[in-house]
Design a protein around this motif. Structure first.
Motif, PDB file in Angstrom:
ATOM      1  N   THR A 181       0.852  -1.191   0.000  1.00 38.62           N
ATOM      2  CA  THR A 181       0.000   0.000   0.000  1.00 38.62           C
ATOM      3  C   THR A 181       0.889   1.243   0.000  1.00 38.62           C
ATOM      4  N   PRO A 182       0.377   2.377  -0.482  1.00 37.41           N
ATOM      5  CA  PRO A 182       1.197   3.591  -0.564  1.00 37.41           C
ATOM      6  C   PRO A 182       1.914   3.885   0.749  1.00 37.41           C
ATOM      7  N   THR A 183       3.204   4.161   0.640  1.00 37.54           N
ATOM      8  CA  THR A 183       4.062   4.318   1.815  1.00 37.54           C
ATOM      9  C   THR A 183       4.622   5.732   1.863  1.00 37.54           C
ATOM     10  N   ARG A 184       4.385   6.407   2.981  1.00 36.05           N
ATOM     11  CA  ARG A 184       4.812   7.802   3.167  1.00 36.05           C
ATOM     12  C   ARG A 184       5.820   7.862   4.316  1.00 36.05           C
ATOM     13  N   ILE A 185       7.091   7.825   3.976  1.00 37.47           N
ATOM     14  CA  ILE A 185       8.128   7.940   4.994  1.00 37.47           C
ATOM     15  C   ILE A 185       8.581   9.388   5.052  1.00 37.47           C
ATOM     16  N   ILE A 186       8.406   9.996   6.209  1.00 34.35           N
ATOM     17  CA  ILE A 186       8.860  11.373   6.409  1.00 34.35           C
ATOM     18  C   ILE A 186       9.981  11.337   7.436  1.00 34.35           C
ATOM     19  N   GLN A 187      11.175  11.697   7.029  1.00 36.87           N
ATOM     20  CA  GLN A 187      12.322  11.643   7.919  1.00 36.87           C
ATOM     21  C   GLN A 187      12.244  12.729   8.984  1.00 36.87           C
ATOM     22  N   GLU A 188      12.903  12.461  10.110  1.00 35.60           N
ATOM     23  CA  GLU A 188      12.929  13.447  11.186  1.00 35.60           C
ATOM     24  C   GLU A 188      13.533  14.753  10.666  1.00 35.60           C
ATOM     25  N   ASN A 189      12.967  15.852  11.125  1.00 40.12           N
ATOM     26  CA  ASN A 189      13.400  17.193  10.709  1.00 40.12           C
ATOM     27  C   ASN A 189      13.071  17.488   9.248  1.00 40.12           C
ATOM     28  N   SER A 190      12.078  16.772   8.706  1.00 43.28           N
ATOM     29  CA  SER A 190      11.615  17.030   7.342  1.00 43.28           C
ATOM     30  C   SER A 190      10.092  17.040   7.338  1.00 43.28           C
ATOM     31  N   LYS A 191       9.512  17.706   6.363  1.00 43.86           N
ATOM     32  CA  LYS A 191       8.056  17.766   6.257  1.00 43.86           C
ATOM     33  C   LYS A 191       7.542  17.067   5.003  1.00 43.86           C
ATOM     34  N   GLN A 192       8.444  16.699   4.111  1.00 39.98           N
ATOM     35  CA  GLN A 192       8.047  16.098   2.850  1.00 39.98           C
ATOM     36  C   GLN A 192       8.331  14.598   2.843  1.00 39.98           C
TER      37      GLN A 192
END
Length: 333
Positions: A181-192
């Motif tokens: 399923t669609p995976t949204r990984i947002i790294q620490e200190n990032s918003k995208q």
């Protein structure tokens, strides 16, 4: 400490359509979660609803954990994986809800609430053809039947998974992850969110997973977290420090693992929400982004230290908006 005693339960729901249901466009998990949330709000006590749906943390505790005011939820709704959107009368479908730690205590209330889709609440389109109902046939946890349509609730014997029981006896030098399923990984200190072109390190996967496990364990498997925070803050800081030390070690080891191949595709899943403008009679539309990547990626190297974490991730998902069922992956080898 990071991977010890994290417990969760998987509830499997089987339903029979009694009036045609058409799921609105987009990723079905978004709609499933929102529909179930409305029923929970009407059927659960205010305290139970807020614990499940809108749990908020003390500002001091959220700062200590380096997260926002809303506590990461201790449940995941996994909708049917089929792209099918129309279910006609007499068809069956199934879905799962995963409950972490002390959230398992809410299982009877969750089952009771979902039964309201039989008559009191509609499922599917908001009006017209496709606004339907279903009858809950059975709810199981492993081999244990918790509910059936003939007898009602039959017991509370949950098949509980414990991270401490994960044993790895083989040596792994290559692993294939398939993001279902669609995976949204947002790294620490990032918003995208990380797009496929920028997913160029195994470390990105491990950082996201280890942070998820850390927060799930602290917030939902630690009975005395609030007490520790107020009465023994130094002890809590020590526990967090030890977890972060384990995460740092894993992240350093992950830097040595290489990407052999990847075949990833970005899928957009925007959701428009309608709300009334308080200053006029008009409605405004806001847009939420639920896009993520799907597909396969193969990693090579010394993967032995990461297998227990990756196995946990198969059940608990990875990345943002996991409560909708986003971020589901499977290990293919």
């Amino acid at each position: 400490m990071l991977l010890n005693e994290l417990k969760f339960t998987i509830l499997n729901f089987e339903a029979l359509v009694t009036q045609t249901i058409i799921i609105p466009p987009g990723f079905s998990g978004i709609w499933f979660r929102n529909a179930i949330g409305k029923v929970w709000k009407e059927t659960l006590t205010q305290e139970d609803y807020f614990s499940l749906w809108e749990s908020k943390l003390d500002k001091g505790l959220s700062n200590l954990l380096n997260i926002g005011g809303h506590s990461p939820r201790g449940y995941i709704i996994e909708p049917p994986l089929s792209p099918k959107r129309k279910y006609t009368e007499g068809e069956k479908f199934s879905f799962r809800i995963i409950l972490v730690g002390n959230i398992t205590l809410y299982a009877p209330h969750i089952i009771f609430a979902i039964k309201f889709f039989e008559k009191e609440h509609w499922f599917g389109r908001s009006k017209g053809y496709g606004r339907g109902n279903f009858r809950l046939l059975k709810v199981t946890s492993g081999d244990n039947v918790l509910y059936n349509s003939l007898e009602g609730m039959t017991g509370f014997n949950y098949d509980e998974y414990n991270s401490s029981s994960i044993k790895v006896n083989e040596t792994y030098k290559e692993i294939i992850l398939n993001f279902v399923t669609p995976t949204r990984i947002i790294q620490e200190n990032s918003k995208q969110p990380v797009i496929p072109e920028h997913l160029n390190e195994f470390k990105i996967i491990i950082e996201s997973l280890s942070r998820r496990i850390k927060l799930m364990k602290l917030l939902h498997c630690c009975d005395n977290l609030a007490k520790l925070f107020y009465e023994e803050p130094e002890k809590l800081k020590q526990i967090i420090s030890e977890m972060d030390s384990e995460r740092s070690k894993l992240n350093a080891q992950a830097a040595e693992v290489k990407i052999k191949s990847k075949n990833l595709l970005w899928i957009e899943n925007d959701l428009k929400k309608k709300r009334k403008n308080n200053n006029s009679k008009e409605h405004e539309f806001t847009e939420q982004k639920f896009g993520g990547f799907v597909g396969e990626i193969t990693f090579t190297g010394n993967l032995q230290p990461f297998i227990p974490l990756l196995i946990l991730g198969e059940h608990l998902h990875i990345g943002k908006d996991y409560v909708y069922g986003l971020g589901k992956y499977e290990i293919l080898n």
